[in-house]
Structure formats: C-alpha cells, structure tokens
Design an enzyme around this catalytic site. Structure first.
Site, PDB file in Angstrom:
ATOM      1  N   ASP A  63       0.838  -1.207   0.000  1.00  0.00           N
ATOM      2  CA  ASP A  63       0.000   0.000   0.000  1.00  0.00           C
ATOM      3  C   ASP A  63       0.869   1.252   0.000  1.00  0.00           C
ATOM      4  OD1 ASP A  63       0.813  -0.678   2.683  1.00  0.00           O
ATOM      5  OD2 ASP A  63      -0.642   0.757   3.458  1.00  0.00           O
TER       6      ASP A  63
ATOM      7  N   GLU B 204       0.352  -1.125   5.831  1.00  0.00           N
ATOM      8  CA  GLU B 204       1.412  -0.570   6.676  1.00  0.00           C
ATOM      9  C   GLU B 204       1.308   0.938   6.828  1.00  0.00           C
ATOM     10  OE1 GLU B 204       5.461   1.173   7.491  1.00  0.00           O
ATOM     11  OE2 GLU B 204       4.108   1.465   5.790  1.00  0.00           O
TER      12      GLU B 204
END
EC number: 3.4.17.11
Length: 393
Positions: A101, A161
């Site tokens: 991400d 994350e």
C-alpha cells in the site's frame, strides 16, 4: 524450482550475483508496472492488483505464491524459495518483507504516472516502497534459479502498513515469530545507509462537542468547539520533547458549519512519535487528559480512534555486519542509522526476530510528489541482500 545456473559449477554466491547483475532494466520494467497501479491504503482492488503483478514474475521463476485475503485492505502475499536438498524446507526461514500500500489517494497515478529522468524513477510509492518489493522479488528469483539456500527464504508483503497495520499487525507478528532474520525493504536512506532502529508512532483521532449559537446575535450562548480544539492543539504540541524523542503533531483539523455560527463540532488527527524508551500507554493517557479537559466551558472532548506502530528495537550488530560485509565486497560502504519514521520492522523486532530495515533501493522524499528512486542502486542493493542471506548462520 528453476535451477538453470547450477550447471556452471560456480560458487552459489557467484551464481546469484551473476544472475542479478544484468537485471536492472527488468527491475525497472516491473517497477513501472506496479507504480502505475493505484494502491493507496484501503484500495483493496489496487493492492490486490499489485500482488498479482509481483506474483506473475515469481511464478514464472517457479516460486509458488499464496494470497491471503484481508477484507477491506487487499491481500497478503506469501512466497517461499526452498533450500538446497538436504536442508529442512520447514526450518526457520529468513524473511524478505515489504508493504504494497501507499499513502496516495486514487487519481494520483493519472496525474503523475511513473517516469524516469536523469537516473531516477518518479511516481507515487516508487521509493516507499514499490522498488523494495521489486528488489525482494528479484532476490527470491535469483535463489530460485541458482539454489544454494541453507534455510527457507520467505517473501511476506503486507497491505496496510501506511495506516499503522490495523488489520495485519497480529498476522505479521505471528508469521515472523521464530524466523532467523527479517530484511525489510523500506527505501534506503538518501545517504545509502540502512536503518537499525526506528521510532514508534501513534495516531489519535478525537472530536470536540461545543454549543451552537448565532455568532452575531447570541455569541455568548455558544461554546466554540474550534476554540477548544485550538487550545488542545497547543497543549498537545507542548508534549514534544527532544530530550526523550517524543514528537506530537496535530496534522488534520476539521470543524464548524458556517462562519456566522459558533462551531458546535470539531475533530482532529494527531501523530505522535516515540522511542523504545517511552511507555506508549502513559503517553496516550497524557493525550487523553488533554483531549478530555474542558478547555472551553461547556465543551467536551473524547478520543474516537487510536492506532499504533511499535518502535523498532536496535538491529543486532551481527546482522548489520553481515550486510556491511556483502556491501563492501560489492564496492560500497553502508552504515546503520536511526530514523523517526515507523514501519512494520517495529513489529518484527518486537517479537525478538533480528531485523534490518531500509534494505530497498536508495530513495528520497517519500510521501511527497518529489518521491524518487535511485535506479543505479537496484542491482547492488539486491546483491547485498542476497549475500547477507547466504552468509546468515
């Protein structure tokens, strides 16, 4: 598994280095592919598409890949390269880790897609950390083609994350517990250094309720939630203490309805950073006391959400030395350094796994439109990781 280089009878480290040496263009091609996929946190389809793009390369090299769905966020990518015959395929692994991400909202790729200029690649997430994912994929492929591993080599790529791993933190800690080592491919520092310790982070969201009133006719009847939030912001920022490494930043504020109404509501998001010497529970209670204090009469504040990333405990000296030894043999020097940025390496270090972070290609200005990756660092830093894996006891 492909094993096309064993016929050369070169030492394993030479086979791995020789295979990686001409791969820079292939690395750039895969980097362009994944950077041009929107994969902001909570973009479930985009993160999954990145995982499939990386898996395609791995599977073509004979590396089996598994996807673990994480509803609302995407998938976890798991892959494994097994050791040479005679070694236990189910033994304690070395893990190459990363996250798929980014911090960028949908539409960013359309505005500024991947591009290369003067030896650097630019684009959303190009350094943090899609180049690191690509590096890990090529290291895994090098071992799949060359063999020679003494222990299983796992790839483990997460999906949330950048927002503190709310859905995956327990999965990450369970997955890595008992591993020999973790190499987390966050971007190498601008200096070329790797990261051997990190601050932890905490995001606190809170809201303030006030009392609405006409700002001109009946101002005294109101109680401004915005004024209360402003006073709380000053008190929160006063928590910053360079001596202890604590920083506090109110980075998002919203409130009010129209200019001529005393604001009945306001909200804010706070970023706190702290070292391993800080008790995060005590820090949170200090924040809570500020938020809940009646900083303006007839207003009320409350915390609505908290999420944390753990600080990364220092990398064991031996693990940094292994990486440095390999880097030196390739012609570059590297040191370990501390950073205020948090990462999933904090989670892996917290369960006692020796962890080295920022083993990805060198990059700069993450989380901004100036983010870049130094393309010339791709191959040598992939080789350095490979040599550290081979040298690990």
């Amino acid at each position: 598994m492909l094993n096309t280089l064993n016929e050369t009878r070169l030492p394993v480290h030479a086979q791995v280095l020789d295979w990686l040496a001409p791969q820079q263009q292939a690395m750039q091609d895969l980097l362009q592919k994944v950077v041009n996929i929107e994969s902001g946190s909570r973009n479930e389809a985009g993160v999954t598409a990145v995982a499939h793009a990386l898996a395609e390369r791995l599977q073509a090299a004979g590396v089996p890949v598994q996807f673990e769905p994480v509803p609302g966020y995407g998938v976890l990518l798991h892959a494994q390269v097994n050791p040479a015959e005679g070694a236990a395929a189910d033994g304690a692994p070395i893990i190459l880790m990363g996250h798929m991400d980014t911090v960028f909202p949908d539409g960013t790729v359309a505005k500024r897609p991947y591009r290369e200029e003067a030896g650097r690649a630019y684009g959303p997430g190009v350094a943090d950390m899609k180049s690191g994912l690509v590096l890990n994929v090529f290291v895994a492929e090098a071992f799949a083609r060359s063999g020679g591993l003494k222990a299983p080599l796992h790839l483990f790529f997460s999906c949330d994350e950048e927002i503190g791993s709310p859905a995956t933190r327990d999965l990450i800690m369970a997955r890595v517990r008992g591993a020999r080592a973790v190499f987390n491919a966050e971007p190498g520092r601008v200096s070329g250094n790797v990261v051997t310790s990190r601050k932890g982070s905490m995001v606190v969201e809170f809201e303030v309720q006030g009392v609405a009133a006409h700002a001109g006719i009946n101002h005294a009847a109101g109680a401004s939630a915005i004024e209360a939030l402003a006073r709380k912001t000053l008190a929160l920022h006063a928590l910053t203490d360079p001596a202890t490494g604590v920083t506090c930043n109110v980075g998002v504020v919203q409130g009010g309805i129209v200019p001529n109404m005393v604001a009945p509501h306001a909200r804010a998001e706070v970023d706190l950073r702290f070292t391993a010497d800080t008790n995060p529970d005590e820090l949170l209670e200090r924040v809570r006391a500020i938020v809940e204090e009646e900083s303006v009469p007839r207003t009320q504040g409350r915390i609505t959400t908290t999420r944390r990333s753990l600080p990364m405990k220092p990398t064991p000296d031996y693990l940094l030395a292994l990486y440095q030894q390999g880097a030196r043999s390739l012609g570059f020097e590297v040191q370990g350094e501390f950073t205020g940025g948090a990462a999933d390496s904090g989670l892996t270090a917290s369960v006692g796994v020796p962890t080295l972070c920022a083993t990805g290609p060198v990059g700069g200005h993450p989380h901004t439109e100036r983010e870049y990756c130094e393309l010339s660092s791709f191959v040598p830093r992939a080789q350095a990781v490979a040599l550290a894996v081979l040298a690990h006891p």
